[in-house]
Design an enzyme around this catalytic site. Structure first.
Site, PDB file in Angstrom:
ATOM      1  N   SER A   1       0.798  -1.236   0.000  1.00 41.96           N
ATOM      2  CA  SER A   1       0.000   0.000   0.000  1.00 41.96           C
ATOM      3  C   SER A   1       0.827   1.279   0.000  1.00 41.96           C
ATOM      4  CB  SER A   1      -0.938   0.020   1.193  1.00 41.96           C
ATOM      5  OG  SER A   1      -1.976  -0.894   0.983  1.00 41.96           O
TER       6      SER A   1
ATOM      7  N   TYR B   1      -4.580   3.710   8.173  1.00 43.74           N
ATOM      8  CA  TYR B   1      -5.951   3.197   8.350  1.00 43.74           C
ATOM      9  C   TYR B   1      -6.458   3.497   9.762  1.00 43.74           C
ATOM     10  CZ  TYR B   1      -3.738   0.754   4.549  1.00 43.74           C
ATOM     11  OH  TYR B   1      -3.009   0.478   3.428  1.00 43.74           O
TER      12      TYR B   1
ATOM     13  N   TYR C   1      -3.925  -2.611 -10.132  1.00 41.39           N
ATOM     14  CA  TYR C   1      -3.807  -2.392  -8.680  1.00 41.39           C
ATOM     15  C   TYR C   1      -2.909  -3.457  -8.022  1.00 41.39           C
ATOM     16  CZ  TYR C   1      -5.155  -2.403  -3.752  1.00 41.39           C
ATOM     17  OH  TYR C   1      -5.119  -2.408  -2.382  1.00 41.39           O
TER      18      TYR C   1
ATOM     19  N   LYS D   1       0.384   3.426  -2.934  1.00 43.63           N
ATOM     20  CA  LYS D   1      -0.792   4.304  -3.050  1.00 43.63           C
ATOM     21  C   LYS D   1      -0.440   5.793  -2.943  1.00 43.63           C
ATOM     22  CE  LYS D   1      -3.725   0.664  -1.063  1.00 43.63           C
ATOM     23  NZ  LYS D   1      -4.432   0.216   0.158  1.00 43.63           N
TER      24      LYS D   1
ATOM     25  N   VAL E   1       1.249  -3.752   3.808  1.00 42.33           N
ATOM     26  CA  VAL E   1       1.227  -5.043   4.493  1.00 42.33           C
ATOM     27  C   VAL E   1       2.481  -5.883   4.234  1.00 42.33           C
ATOM     28  CG1 VAL E   1      -1.257  -5.323   4.851  1.00 42.33           C
ATOM     29  CG2 VAL E   1      -0.225  -6.101   2.707  1.00 42.33           C
TER      30      VAL E   1
END
Ligand code: GLN
Length: 313
Positions: free
Chosen positions: A68, A247, A195, A71, A265
């Site tokens: 991630s 998050y 993705y 991103k 992760v």
């Protein structure tokens, strides 16, 4: 008197040594089978200061799955394409729920809370994909990473991408759900393919810290003098990282570390000390929110010892 550079070198080495000895390592991600094979005892830390000095400790040259953290860079690219119109497709509020929450997406009628939860990142990937073939869009993302890190050797780990493609049922659910609201423009398989592949980019801590320099220096790469994004945009990407980058652990990260940061992760975290440094840490074991456990502990120690919290030294 110890010079600032000597101090940074010493602190980074000390932290790498301390982290090697810690018994509490968290759990490696297992929902992507290929990531479950990573050795939880690995630890790497790289800090690149405003003068380009590289302070490195532990496994600083070993490539890992950035997941991630990609991103941050897809958000940067998508803002370049769509400008502030992007914020009509995704919000910029902290989610307070898990990175792959389905219930929140239903509640908010297919508009993801922010660009860093999975749904938001999939919507951003869809935006980058529009008007291109998946291969071209992926090539654009990879080349952007190579350009920022000044390193053409950065690649995608195909085994990790394939592993997630086989098992990414939740992401498929999120994507299909958004598609039903008209939030995605491209075929769901194409958007998900791009993705999964950008999440599977493999980079070392040194490469990642290099790629983050423009965020630490108001949009400019201090080594080349090139402007990557306008100052205002860089500051705003940092603000989204601070509020949403971890998050439902974003509050805890801000409280303990005091820097904008983005986790993945794979166990990596990119953290930005504005005006001071770009920082990458890697410790594969995760906490309950899916953020690197020792990565956060190491960054907490670093900001404390260097006086780098954005909330005051
Ligand atoms: N590729 C991962 C997923 O979609 C990224 C999640 C993460 O790093 N938090 O589940």
């Amino acid at each position: 008197m110890e010079s600032p550079t000597a101090k940074l070198d010493r602190v980074v080495k000390e932290i790498a040594d301390e982290m090697r000895q810690r018994p509490d390592r968290g759990e490696v991600a297992s929902y992507i089978p290929e990531l479950a094979r990573v050795d939880a005892s690995r630890f790497g830390l790289v800090v690149i200061d405003a003068d380009g000095h590289v302070a490195a400790g532990g496994d600083s040259e070993t490539p890992f799955s950035i997941q991630s953290i990609s991103k941050v860079f897809t958000l940067t690219l998508a803002l370049g394409k769509a400008g502030d119109r992007l914020w009509q497709r995704v919000g910029r509020e902290p989610s307070g729920s898990a990175f792959n929450s389905i219930v929140q997406l239903e509640y908010e009628r297919g508009i993801p809370r922010n660009p860093f939860i999975n749904a938001g990142a999939i919507a951003i990937t869809d935006l980058i994909l529009s008007g291109h073939q998946p291969r071209e869009a992926l090539g654009e993302i990879l080349r952007f990473m190579q350009f920022l890190a000044d390193d053409d050797s950065i690649t995608i780990d195909e085994a990790v991408a394939a592993s997630e493609q086989r098992t990414g049922f939740r992401n498929a659910a999120l994507a299909n759900y958004m598609k039903s609201f008209g939030v995605l423009s491209n075929p769901v398989e194409h958007t998900l393919g791009v993705y999964f592949h950008h999440c599977a980019i493999a980079m070392s801590c040194r490469q990642l810290a290099m790629a983050g320099r423009f965020l630490a220096h108001a949009g400019r790469n201090p080594a080349t003098g090139l402007t990557v994004v306008q100052k205002e945009r860089a500051l705003r990407i940092n603000s989204v990282m601070l509020m949403c980058g971890h998050y439902d652990g974003s509050g805890e990260f801000a409280y303990r570390v005091g820097l904008p940061g983005k986790s993945g992760v794979g166990g990596g975290i990119l953290a930005i000390a504005p005006g001071k440094a770009s920082i990458a840490v890697w410790a594969p074991g995760l906490d309950a929110n899916g953020n690197s456990h020792l990565g956060r502990v190491a960054l907490e120690a670093l900001t404390k010892r260097m006086g780098w919290s954005i909330f005051g030294a």
